[in-house]
Every structure is written in C-alpha cells, then in structure tokens.
Write a protein that holds these residues in place. Structure first.
Motif, PDB file in Angstrom:
ATOM      1  N   CYS A  22      -1.332  10.615  11.083  1.00  0.00           N
ATOM      2  CA  CYS A  22      -0.893   9.622  10.104  1.00  0.00           C
ATOM      3  C   CYS A  22      -1.054   8.192  10.623  1.00  0.00           C
ATOM      4  O   CYS A  22      -1.435   7.279   9.871  1.00  0.00           O
ATOM      5  CB  CYS A  22       0.579   9.856   9.732  1.00  0.00           C
ATOM      6  N   LEU A  60       0.294   4.307  -0.304  1.00  0.00           N
ATOM      7  CA  LEU A  60      -0.199   5.412   0.506  1.00  0.00           C
ATOM      8  C   LEU A  60       0.101   5.193   1.985  1.00  0.00           C
ATOM      9  O   LEU A  60       0.491   6.123   2.700  1.00  0.00           O
ATOM     10  CB  LEU A  60      -1.702   5.591   0.299  1.00  0.00           C
ATOM     11  N   ASP A  93       0.862  -1.181   0.000  1.00  0.00           N
ATOM     12  CA  ASP A  93       0.000   0.000   0.000  1.00  0.00           C
ATOM     13  C   ASP A  93       0.896   1.228   0.000  1.00  0.00           C
ATOM     14  O   ASP A  93       1.352   1.670   1.056  1.00  0.00           O
ATOM     15  CB  ASP A  93      -0.915  -0.006   1.220  1.00  0.00           C
ATOM     16  N   GLU A 103       2.441   7.467   4.469  1.00  0.00           N
ATOM     17  CA  GLU A 103       2.000   7.993   5.756  1.00  0.00           C
ATOM     18  C   GLU A 103       2.951   7.585   6.884  1.00  0.00           C
ATOM     19  O   GLU A 103       3.246   8.365   7.786  1.00  0.00           O
ATOM     20  CB  GLU A 103       0.588   7.509   6.075  1.00  0.00           C
TER      21      GLU A 103
END
Length: 457
Positions: free
Chosen positions: A428, A403, A401, A407
């Motif tokens: 986050c 993303l 992932d 984060e």
C-alpha cells in the motif's frame, strides 16, 4: 491493540533465538522484524509497549551443534549469542528486556525458585512417566537429542513440537526415535514433576475463545482439546540447563514460561517476587501478543498461558492473540542452520542497507503462507524501490485522493497486531511514497524500515 491501554503497556514477545548458529534471514523475516515493526507502529500511535526477547541458551540443540563442531557448548553460546545480538542491532531491532540465561545468575536463581514454588504449591505433580534413554551413549532423549516421526503427521521432528503440524510429543511418543549419536533408545520409567494441561482446560478454552488466533493454530488447539491436553515434563535427568535439586535440569520451555512470568511481572510490579505476586502483577498489562513461527505455537498458546494461570494471572491477561509466520524458504528449500543452507543476517546487513533489507523482508514476509527468498528477487526489489534520505521539506500533496486515503488507512490497520500484515502495508505504501511522495506514507514506512526514509522510483 486489544486491552485497556490505561491498565499498562501492551507486551510484545519474540521467541529467544537459539545460539547454535547465527541468525539467518529466515529468522529475521519472522517474529523479530515483525514484533519490532508492531512496536514502532504502536509507539507512533502513542501507545505504551513492552518488548521482550533474549537468547535461548539452554536448548540442547546448542550441545548437539557443539559436538558436531568439536567445541564446547559455552563457547557457542558466547560466539553465536554475540552474533545474534549484533544482527538484531544492525537491523535496528531493539528490546526493552533482553535476557541471556547462561550468564545471568539472577535469571537462573529466580526461575529455579519459581519452579520450587510450583512443586510446593502442588501446581505441578511428581509422577512416574516413560522417557527414553540411548542404549549407546546413555543420554536422556529429549528435544535436540532425539529425532523421529511426528505421531500425528509423520513429519520429522525432535522431542518437543513438530515443524510441520505444530503438535507436541515427547521422545517416547515419536515414531522410530533415534538418538543424535545414532544409537537405539530404550524405555525408562522416570519419577519427576509434570504440568498437566488438562487441569487448565477450562481456562485455556476461555483464553483461546477470546484471543485472536490464526486458523492453522486454532485447528491445532481444537485437535488438542479433542485428543486430550498433554502432560508436559517439567524437568529431565540431563546434562544442560538450569540444575534443580536432585540433579535434574529444568525443561527449557518451562524455563522460558517461568522467565516470562518473572520478567513481565517484575516490570509491571517492581515489588513482585513470589509466584502469586508475579501472577497478580499481570493484571496490569494492556495485553500480550507473542510473535512467533508456527513451530512454537503449542508453547505460546498452551504451555505459557497455563503456567501464567497456575501462578494466579487472570485468564484475560495472558494472551490477546498470536501473530504467526510460516517458514521462509531459500531457493525453494527451508532455511537450515544445521545444513548451512542460509543467508546469514549479519553478513547481508554488513553489505546491504539495513533499511532496504527490512523493507524487502516486510514485503516478502512468510505469512499467511510460506514465501521464498531469492537473490534475484531481492535485487529486483531494491532496484525498483531504492531508498534515499527524506527531504527536509517533502512536496505537498497535489490534492484530495480518496484512493490514496483508503490505501493509507489499510496500511495503518495492517500494522496493528490484531490485523498484522506488513507485506500488505508495504504494497500500500510504496506506490504512494514514490508516485505522490506522500509524507504520511513515508512516516508509516518508518516502522518497516526502522527509519523514516523515502523510496525513489
């Protein structure tokens, strides 16, 4: 962190809280929790860290509070000092060095000796200067014994630094000064040592140019350079603090700067004792990061570095940067010990999960602008992100992932002093820990909560 890790530990400072009352959440949300989070994160990265704090026993705000309560100052130091230490412990905040000046005879003797060395070496200058004394009670007016208007922004302040703009002023420079007893001041000429910060302009300019300094503090320092760096009194004829030869007592902020010089120097070189030896020992640090409120910026950015340079510390070692918070408000108003407008840390930590308190205060940290605590906001946060024990075998990630990876990288960077932002780290990490039950996010949350725990949505 900035600095050569091989050279020695990175030093993280938290301003010693004044034992004129317990710690409230405004205190806890600022430097104390922040420095602990940064230290935990650094150690998790395998970095060497030295954390330093204590209690600020010799602030005359202790005497002012004792008179208000009809008690003895030493009683307040003992009672509130114990509550402060208990609150820090309950919040999971630990320090490698923690000083209690009022009961530590070695501290008082070492700091007084270093002051004598400063005078003997000509590093501070006996000078005649104007101070104020109260016509009614005769007390010398400085720090908590006087109130007035800031000569720069006109905001209310005592004799020291302004909470609103961070500027420095002695009592004689205040607008409409008044003694805490209500009496009118009179000007008195006093002969005593001062530290002339102008003599350290070049060194301070180099320090400030290289250090990581927030914009509002940098604006303060730019103004100080333009106006001329002030002279700082080293001692006062007063009734509280470390007594020097002749009956004067050491200014509490000079005491603090010399104590840092001594404590850090002896940890870096156990054989260092004299002023020059302690200054030279600072070469062995891997950097120095004070965590502080905006109202203490003058001391940590200007006074303490100047004292360290005067002792022979290289300018490169005395300040890597400042991690500064603004004021935390309670229902829209500033937390205030004197007005009893506060949520006391020891009371909340006794009834709430300390890890949840730490996590909320990280999420709601008053930086880079002030923030506002409300009971409703805290309740909503803990309901949205309740904590439970970490499972022995957390579920594996379901797949790549990008993303989530981004984060996590952002959260990791937010826990370095150079880019410190625990509120960003919390934002986050919490969704990742809840929605993906990501083990990496849980580990990073441990720096915020003080223990690796899992938020459960």
């Amino acid at each position: 962190m900035t600095g050569d890790r091989a050279a020695g530990p990175v030093v993280l400072l938290s301003p010693p809280p004044t034992p004129n009352g317990p710690l409230h959440l405004g205190h806890l949300s600022g430097p104390y929790l922040a420095a602990d989070i940064a230290a935990r994160a650094a150690r998790a990265r395998g970095e060497s860290v030295l954390t330093v704090c204590g209690t600020d026993d010799h602030q005359n705000y202790v005497v002012a509070k004792a008179e208000q309560l009809g008690r003895k100052p030493d009683e307040l130091v003992d009672e509130y000092g114990a509550l402060i230490r208990a609150s820090l412990a309950a919040a999971g905040i630990r320090h490698d060095v923690f000083t209690t000046p009022r009961t530590d005879r070695n501290h008082r003797a070492r700091v007084a000796r270093l002051c004598v060395e400063l005078v003997t070496a000509g590093l501070v200058h006996p000078t005649e200067w104007t101070m104020l004394a109260c016509r009614a009670c005769g007390r010398t007016l400085h720090h908590g014994y006087v109130t007035g208007g800031c000569p720069t922004c006109a905001g209310p302040m005592g004799g020291g630094t302004c909470e609103a703009c961070g500027g420095f002023a002695t009592a004689a420079q205040l607008r409409d000064p008044r003694c805490l007893c209500g009496g009118e001041p009179r000007a008195v000429r006093h002969y005593g040592p001062v530290l002339r910060l102008e003599e350290y302009r070049e060194a301070l300019t180099r320090i400030w140019s290289a250090a990581v300094i927030p914009a509002r503090v940098r604006a303060l320092l730019t103004r100080l350079l333009a106006e001329g760096l002030p002279d700082v009194p080293v001692s006062y004829p007063t009734d509280w603090g470390i007594e020097l030869v002749g009956g004067n007592r050491l200014d509490v902020w000079v005491e603090m700067g010399l104590a840092y010089l001594d404590l850090i120097g002896r940890r870096l070189d156990p054989d260092a004792r004299q002023l020059g030896e302690l200054g030279a020992a600072w070469r062995g640090s891997g950097g120095l990061w004070p965590f502080l409120g905006i109202d203490n910026a003058f001391y940590y950015a200007a006074l303490f570095p100047a004292l360290a340079v005067a002792a022979g510390a290289p300018w490169q070692s005395v300040l890597s940067g400042l991690v500064v918070n603004e004021f935390y408000r309670l229902d829209g108003l500033k937390f205030s010990t004197s007005r009893d407008h506060a949520v006391w840390a020891h009371e909340l930590l006794a009834t709430e999960n300390p890890e949840a308190v730490r996590l909320f205060l990280s999420w709601d940290r008053p930086a880079p602008y002030p923030s506002n605590f409300t009971s409703a906001g805290y309740a909503a946060f803990t309901e949205r992100w309740p904590l439970r024990d970490r499972p022995a075998d957390p579920p594996a990630r379901t797949g790549p992932d990008p993303l989530a990876d981004a984060e996590l990288a952002r959260a990791e960077q937010a826990l370095h002093p150079e880019t410190f932002d625990p509120a960003l780290a919390a934002r986050c990490l919490l969704p990742l820990a809840v929605e993906r039950q990501d083990a990496r996010a849980r580990r990073l949350l441990g720096a915020l909560t003080g223990h690796v725990t899992d938020p459960e949505g």
